[in-house]
Enzyme design. Structure first.
Site, short mmCIF file in Angstrom:
data_model
loop_
_atom_site.label_atom_id
_atom_site.label_comp_id
_atom_site.label_asym_id
_atom_site.label_seq_id
_atom_site.Cartn_x
_atom_site.Cartn_y
_atom_site.Cartn_z
N SER A 9 0.85 -1.20 0.00
CA SER A 9 0.00 0.00 0.00
C SER A 9 0.88 1.24 0.00
CB SER A 9 -0.89 0.02 1.24
OG SER A 9 -1.37 1.34 1.44
N HIS A 34 -1.03 -1.35 -4.42
CA HIS A 34 -2.29 -1.01 -3.74
C HIS A 34 -2.37 0.50 -3.52
CE1 HIS A 34 -5.79 -2.09 -1.23
NE2 HIS A 34 -5.40 -1.11 -0.41
N ASP A 36 -4.66 3.52 -2.04
CA ASP A 36 -5.76 3.85 -1.14
C ASP A 36 -6.28 5.25 -1.44
OD1 ASP A 36 -6.01 1.55 0.69
OD2 ASP A 36 -3.93 2.02 1.19
N HIS A 67 -8.17 0.86 -4.18
CA HIS A 67 -9.13 0.69 -3.10
C HIS A 67 -9.82 2.02 -2.84
CE1 HIS A 67 -9.55 -0.33 1.50
NE2 HIS A 67 -10.72 -0.22 0.90
N MET A 69 -12.16 4.36 -0.98
CA MET A 69 -12.87 4.62 0.28
C MET A 69 -13.54 5.98 0.13
SD MET A 69 -9.83 3.12 2.67
CE MET A 69 -8.68 3.22 1.31
N MET A 138 -11.20 -6.01 5.29
CA MET A 138 -10.48 -4.99 6.07
C MET A 138 -10.20 -5.55 7.46
SD MET A 138 -10.15 -2.10 4.22
CE MET A 138 -9.29 -1.38 5.57
N PHE A 144 -6.57 4.81 7.86
CA PHE A 144 -5.19 5.05 8.26
C PHE A 144 -4.35 3.77 8.16
CE2 PHE A 144 -8.00 7.93 10.45
CZ PHE A 144 -7.44 9.16 10.13
N GLY A 145 -3.06 3.97 7.90
CA GLY A 145 -2.13 2.85 7.94
C GLY A 145 -1.63 2.66 9.36
N GLY A 146 -0.87 1.63 9.59
CA GLY A 146 -0.21 1.44 10.87
C GLY A 146 -1.10 1.03 12.02
N ASP A 176 -6.42 -6.61 4.32
CA ASP A 176 -5.84 -5.25 4.33
C ASP A 176 -5.95 -4.64 5.72
OD1 ASP A 176 -5.04 -2.65 3.75
OD2 ASP A 176 -6.72 -2.20 2.43
N GLY A 178 -2.87 -3.93 9.10
CA GLY A 178 -2.07 -4.57 10.14
C GLY A 178 -1.44 -5.88 9.70
N GLY A 198 1.19 -1.88 4.13
CA GLY A 198 1.80 -0.55 4.05
C GLY A 198 3.03 -0.48 4.92
N SER A 199 2.82 -0.37 6.23
CA SER A 199 3.93 -0.24 7.18
C SER A 199 4.93 -1.37 7.07
CB SER A 199 3.41 -0.19 8.62
OG SER A 199 2.24 0.58 8.68
C1 DX5 Z 1 -6.40 1.60 5.38
C2 DX5 Z 1 -5.88 1.13 4.07
C3 DX5 Z 1 -4.75 0.19 4.09
C4 DX5 Z 1 -3.51 0.71 4.80
C5 DX5 Z 1 -2.81 -0.49 5.39
O1 DX5 Z 1 -7.56 2.28 5.17
O2 DX5 Z 1 -6.93 0.49 3.34
O3 DX5 Z 1 -4.43 -0.24 2.76
O4 DX5 Z 1 -2.62 1.37 3.96
O5 DX5 Z 1 -1.74 -0.04 6.14
P1 DX5 Z 1 -0.94 -1.00 7.15
O6 DX5 Z 1 -0.43 -2.14 6.33
O7 DX5 Z 1 0.14 -0.12 7.67
O8 DX5 Z 1 -1.91 -1.44 8.19
ZN ZN Z 2 -6.41 -0.37 1.33
#
Ligand code: DX5
Ligand code: ZN
Length: 222
Positions: A9, A34, A36, A67, A69, A138, A144-146, A176, A178, A198-199
């Site tokens: 991501s 990916h 977002d 993706h 949102m 999800m 948010f990531g992380g 998707d 964590g 992502g992270s």
């Molecule tokens: C959150 C996004 C994810 C996010 C995942 O809304 O859909 O794609 O980037 O980030 P991590 O892998 O850090 O949880």
């Molecule tokens: Zn995503």
């Protein structure tokens, strides 16, 4: 088990040089990219739109796994398809007629995905699963990531996997939120075939992208 797809991501990438980041994860072994897209309304954060996707598109030939949102979503599908999205994934809650959204994505010649929030039951897929190319579970709340992997989603992945197999479908089952080398094996065990991260991909810096992607792949095989 067929090969697991890794879809980093770019939400966790350096936005100041997004094109180079896309190239870097492509070369580091990503299977998909990916992207977002957030509107500050459907989710409490804002990211990028079709104009940015169009600019980063030439940096990789791998599929763009977009993706969305955003709500409404239907009005923007054409723009995302034109910008270079290969898979377009929307949330059933993004509009009143989800089946129509899927039809619109397919009519644009793109692969269609459905994203389920942690509180959205798998029954939301009952009458659309046969027309989908991808289901995104999800394992964090979108925005948010992380964030931390939400364990209860493993049960949902298992249940969707059973339905996909029972109906003999070829649907990518993506998880998707964590996703790390610690949580990935559990998602794969439950039946996921694609990992968004992502992270876990960007967190250790550019020199580690290939290692980070490889670590996810290896963990998924264990
Ligand atoms: C959150 C996004 C994810 C996010 C995942 O809304 O859909 O794609 O980037 O980030 P991590 O892998 O850090 O949880
Ligand atoms: Zn995503």
């Amino acid at each position: 088990m067929s090969q697991i797809l890794i879809s980093p991501s770019i939400l966790a990438a350096d936005f100041a040089c997004l094109g180079e980041e896309v190239r870097a994860i492509d070369e580091a072994g990503a299977d998909m990219i990916h992207v977002d897209v957030m509107d500050g309304h459907f989710v409490p954060n804002l990211t990028i739109g079709p104009a940015v996707i169009e600019k980063i598109r030439p940096y990789s030939r791998k599929p763009f796994d977009v993706h969305l949102m955003i709500s409404p979503v239907d009005t923007y599908l054409e723009a995302f398809a034109a910008a270079g999205a290969d898979i377009i994934t929307a949330h059933p809650e993004a509009g009143p007629h989800f089946h129509r959204t899927i039809q619109a994505i397919r009519r644009l010649g793109r692969r269609a995905g459905a994203a389920l929030n942690p509180s959205t039951p798998e029954s939301a897929l009952d009458y659309v699963l046969d027309e989908l190319d991808l289901v995104l579970v999800m394992s964090c709340n979108p925005g948010f990531g992380g964030q931390t992997f939400i364990e209860t989603q493993l049960r949902k992945i298992e249940s969707i996997r059973k339905t996909i197999d029972r109906r003999g479908l070829e649907v990518i089952l993506e998880v998707d939120g964590g996703v790390t080398p610690a949580t990935a094996p559990r998602a794969i065990d439950a039946g996921a075939t694609a990992l968004v991260a992502g992270s876990a991909v960007f967190g250790r810096g550019k020199s580690a992208y290939a290692d980070s992607i490889a670590a996810l792949r290896t963990s998924a095989r264990e």
